[in-house]
Enzyme design. Structure first.
Site, PDB file in Angstrom:
ATOM      1  N   ASN A   1       0.686  -0.962  -0.015  1.00  0.00           N
ATOM      2  CA  ASN A   1       0.054   0.035  -0.124  1.00  0.00           C
ATOM      3  C   ASN A   1       1.098   1.093   0.038  1.00  0.00           C
ATOM      4  O   ASN A   1       1.851   1.331   0.728  1.00  0.00           O
ATOM      5  CB  ASN A   1      -0.975   0.090   1.006  1.00  0.00           C
ATOM      6  CG  ASN A   1      -0.380   0.039   2.613  1.00  0.00           C
ATOM      7  OD1 ASN A   1       0.524  -0.679   2.845  1.00  0.00           O
ATOM      8  ND2 ASN A   1      -0.800   0.639   3.448  1.00  0.00           N
ATOM      9  N   ILE A   2       0.356   2.151  -0.641  1.00  0.00           N
ATOM     10  CA  ILE A   2       1.227   3.424  -0.803  1.00  0.00           C
ATOM     11  C   ILE A   2       0.085   4.897  -0.394  1.00  0.00           C
ATOM     12  O   ILE A   2      -0.960   4.889  -1.079  1.00  0.00           O
ATOM     13  CB  ILE A   2       1.744   3.661  -2.313  1.00  0.00           C
ATOM     14  CG1 ILE A   2       2.710   2.383  -2.398  1.00  0.00           C
ATOM     15  CG2 ILE A   2       2.469   5.050  -2.232  1.00  0.00           C
ATOM     16  CD1 ILE A   2       3.055   2.432  -3.837  1.00  0.00           C
ATOM     17  N   GLU A   3       0.502   5.244   0.360  1.00  0.00           N
ATOM     18  CA  GLU A   3      -0.419   6.632   0.810  1.00  0.00           C
ATOM     19  C   GLU A   3       0.533   7.949   0.847  1.00  0.00           C
ATOM     20  O   GLU A   3       1.665   7.947   0.742  1.00  0.00           O
ATOM     21  CB  GLU A   3      -0.769   6.369   2.298  1.00  0.00           C
ATOM     22  CG  GLU A   3      -1.644   5.117   2.499  1.00  0.00           C
ATOM     23  CD  GLU A   3      -1.781   5.091   4.035  1.00  0.00           C
ATOM     24  OE1 GLU A   3      -2.577   4.089   4.388  1.00  0.00           O
ATOM     25  OE2 GLU A   3      -1.357   5.843   4.945  1.00  0.00           O
TER      26      GLU A   3
ATOM     27  N   CYS B   1      -4.315   0.448  -2.614  1.00  0.00           N
ATOM     28  CA  CYS B   1      -4.076  -0.843  -1.770  1.00  0.00           C
ATOM     29  C   CYS B   1      -2.910  -1.631  -2.344  1.00  0.00           C
ATOM     30  O   CYS B   1      -2.556  -1.649  -3.560  1.00  0.00           O
ATOM     31  CB  CYS B   1      -5.219  -1.577  -1.638  1.00  0.00           C
ATOM     32  SG  CYS B   1      -6.621  -0.649  -0.854  1.00  0.00           S
TER      33      CYS B   1
ATOM     34  N   GLU C   1      -3.163  -4.755  -2.894  1.00  0.00           N
ATOM     35  CA  GLU C   1      -3.692  -5.978  -3.730  1.00  0.00           C
ATOM     36  C   GLU C   1      -3.913  -5.239  -5.003  1.00  0.00           C
ATOM     37  O   GLU C   1      -3.622  -5.948  -6.170  1.00  0.00           O
ATOM     38  CB  GLU C   1      -5.068  -6.075  -3.131  1.00  0.00           C
ATOM     39  CG  GLU C   1      -5.033  -7.027  -1.849  1.00  0.00           C
ATOM     40  CD  GLU C   1      -5.115  -5.941  -0.937  1.00  0.00           C
ATOM     41  OE1 GLU C   1      -5.508  -6.150   0.311  1.00  0.00           O
ATOM     42  OE2 GLU C   1      -4.603  -4.897  -0.987  1.00  0.00           O
TER      43      GLU C   1
ATOM     44  N   CYS D   1     -10.080  -4.707   0.834  1.00  0.00           N
ATOM     45  CA  CYS D   1     -11.212  -3.838   1.023  1.00  0.00           C
ATOM     46  C   CYS D   1     -12.189  -4.407  -0.414  1.00  0.00           C
ATOM     47  O   CYS D   1     -12.143  -4.946  -1.239  1.00  0.00           O
ATOM     48  CB  CYS D   1     -10.812  -2.553   0.680  1.00  0.00           C
ATOM     49  SG  CYS D   1     -10.275  -1.778  -0.793  1.00  0.00           S
TER      50      CYS D   1
ATOM     51  N   CYS E   1     -10.964  -3.748  -3.807  1.00  0.00           N
ATOM     52  CA  CYS E   1      -9.949  -4.492  -4.282  1.00  0.00           C
ATOM     53  C   CYS E   1     -10.721  -5.776  -4.789  1.00  0.00           C
ATOM     54  O   CYS E   1     -10.567  -6.532  -5.656  1.00  0.00           O
ATOM     55  CB  CYS E   1      -9.184  -4.808  -3.277  1.00  0.00           C
ATOM     56  SG  CYS E   1      -7.584  -3.438  -3.249  1.00  0.00           S
TER      57      CYS E   1
END
Length: 141
Positions: A47-49, A57, A59, A90, A93
């Site tokens: 995951n990259i925020e 996400c 996935e 989620c 995904c």
């Protein structure tokens, strides 16, 4: 494909390696994923925020990497997360994974050697189907 024929330990190990690269300054919740193609190659994602709560996400990162390299048939997706508990995908995904691979095995690992295996159809029982049709079932992508 039966879950008995899946090579689960390397899939989990790849997801754990991807987990180490997660960027989660907003949530502090890191996730790693590894997607097994039918042809053999694995694609990983984390995951990259951003600090302003935008992100993607793990996935979807793994799925998009595989799709962008031309792969369309998938066997399994392993997911590991920060908390040491099974972490299912989620809703967004789940929908995307189902659209590209309705029989996909989802391997949920809690980082303590306990693994759960689900089928994406069971995690998303009432899928969104455009106009009542299954969008990619009868099409070559």
């Amino acid at each position: 494909m039966s879950e008995n024929f899946l090579d689960i330990p390397p899939l989990i190990k790849a997801a754990e390696a991807a987990f180490q690269h997660a960027v989660a300054p907003s949530s502090g919740f890191r996730v790693g994923a590894a997607l097994q193609t039918q042809e053999g190659p694995l694609f990983t994602g984390c995951n990259i925020e951003s600090p302003v709560y935008l992100g993607i996400c793990a996935e979807r990162v793994a799925l998009f990497k595989a799709l962008s390299e031309g792969y369309r048939k998938f066997l399994a997706l392993a997911i590991v997360c920060e908390e040491g508990v099974p972490c299912p995908p989620c809703g967004t995904c789940r929908q995307l994974l189902w659209e590209f691979s309705p029989g996909l095995h989802i391997v949920l690992d809690n980082k303590f050697g306990e693994t759960q295996i689900r089928i994406i159809e069971h995690l998303l029982p009432d899928v969104f189907e455009r106009g009542g049709r299954k969008p990619f079932k009868n099409k070559e992508l």
